[in-house]
Design an enzyme around this catalytic site. Structure first.
Site, PDB file in Angstrom:
ATOM      1  CE  LYS A   1      -6.513  51.348  73.354  1.00 16.21           C
ATOM      2  NZ  LYS A   1      -7.560  51.071  74.371  1.00 16.21           N
TER       3      LYS A   1
ATOM      4  NE  ARG B   1      -2.927  54.009  77.803  1.00 15.69           N
ATOM      5  CZ  ARG B   1      -2.968  52.794  77.257  1.00 15.69           C
ATOM      6  NH1 ARG B   1      -2.540  52.575  76.032  1.00 15.69           N
ATOM      7  NH2 ARG B   1      -3.482  51.791  77.910  1.00 15.69           N
TER       8      ARG B   1
ATOM      9  NE  ARG C   1      -9.618  42.520  77.064  1.00 21.58           N
ATOM     10  CZ  ARG C   1      -9.017  43.708  76.908  1.00 21.58           C
ATOM     11  NH1 ARG C   1      -8.798  44.168  75.690  1.00 21.58           N
ATOM     12  NH2 ARG C   1      -8.649  44.426  77.925  1.00 21.58           N
TER      13      ARG C   1
ATOM     14  NE  ARG D   1      -4.954  43.391  78.740  1.00 22.37           N
ATOM     15  CZ  ARG D   1      -5.096  44.547  78.117  1.00 22.37           C
ATOM     16  NH1 ARG D   1      -5.324  44.561  76.814  1.00 22.37           N
ATOM     17  NH2 ARG D   1      -5.009  45.682  78.768  1.00 22.37           N
TER      18      ARG D   1
ATOM     19  NE  ARG E   1      -6.831  48.326  81.714  1.00 24.16           N
ATOM     20  CZ  ARG E   1      -7.344  47.269  81.077  1.00 24.16           C
ATOM     21  NH1 ARG E   1      -7.915  46.282  81.755  1.00 24.16           N
ATOM     22  NH2 ARG E   1      -7.277  47.210  79.769  1.00 24.16           N
TER      23      ARG E   1
END
Ligand SMILES: Nc1ncnc2c1ncn2[C@H]1C[C@H](O)[C@@H](COP(=O)(O)OP(=O)(O)OP(=O)(O)O)O1
Ligand SMILES: Nc1ncnc2c1ncn2[C@H]1C[C@H](O)[C@@H](COP(=O)(O)O)O1
Ligand SMILES: [Mg+2]
Length: 205
Positions: free
Chosen positions: A32, A108, A143, A149, A160
């Site tokens: 995204k 969400r 990532r 993060r 998640r």
């Protein structure tokens, strides 16, 4: 007696209603943010990621930040009122200079979509970026090597993904029924995905 709305607030609402709003949804690590960056570069839209807004709140050490830190670290959803307040404030800050909004990571849950329409405006379209759970996991783990993060780790990725798959089917059905959903497959290279995003966006310009 009716609720009193100031003329400033009325003007803000009118401006928000006239602005193009694209919800960009998709699983964790689907791409995204990557697509939003490319869309901003080509179309000059304003990118607001609810995840980024929430991470900034945590980093600020505010009372709200402390309240949501563990929720995010564990990969669960932050309460709607907190997300929507941050998002609405961020939109209002940009409304006078904005060519259109890319709202990344929202809604969400259907309730988030409904409240957004009540408080702000309906979306112009809902772009959903889709790829397999394996692809999402691989992208996040890659990532993780460079991101700071707190939720880019294997245990949190499981939560998640579960959270995403549990709440997303109703969202898809809801916006599909209203003719607002645009699906973009995202297994391929980011530029190929972007090309598909452009086809969808060009139609609403
Ligand atoms: N099409 C693609 N092919 C290969 N790698 C990609 C692609 N799109 C994005 N990536 C990389 C960039 C990042 O390192 C990682 C996740 O992309 P990103 O745009 O941050 O996803 P996202 O914003 O959906 O994730 P999150 O929900 O965790 O914020 O994958
Ligand atoms: N719209 C949202 N509602 C609730 N919680 C959210 C929302 N957007 C982000 N969050 C929380 C929960 C996510 O796991 C983290 C990270 O979001 P991301 O879009 O992956 O950056 O923030
Ligand atoms: Mg992101």
């Amino acid at each position: 007696m009716g609720i009193c709305v100031s003329s400033d607030e009325k003007a803000e609402r009118e401006k928000l209603k006239k602005t193009k709003i694209i919800f960009v949804i998709g699983g964790p690590g689907s791409g995204k943010g990557t697509q939003c960056e490319k869309i901003v570069a080509k179309y000059g839209f304003t990118h607001l990621s609810t995840g980024d807004l929430l991470r900034a709140e945590v980093a600020s050490n505010s009372p709200t930040g402390s309240q949501i830190k563990d929720i995010m670290q564990n990969g669960y959803l932050v309460p709607l009122e907190i997300v929507l307040k941050l998002l609405r404030n961020a939109m209002l800050q940009k409304i006078n200079t904005c060519k259109g909004f890319l709202i990344d990571g929202y809604p969400r849950e259907i309730k988030q979509g409904l409240e957004f329409e009540k408080m702000i405006a309906p979306p112009t379209i809902v772009l959903i970026i889709t790829c397999s759970a394996d692809t999402m996991k691989q992208r996040i783990m890659k990532r993780a090597a460079t991101s700071s993060r707190a939720d880019d780790n294997e245990a949190t990725i499981v939560n998640r993904l579960e959270t995403y798959f549990r709440s997303t089917d109703p969202i898809i059905a809801y916006y599909e029924k209203r003719g607002l959903l645009r699906k973009v497959p995202a297994e391929g290279d980011a530029d190929v995905v972007f090309n598909e995003c452009c086809k969808v966006i060009d139609i609403i310009l």
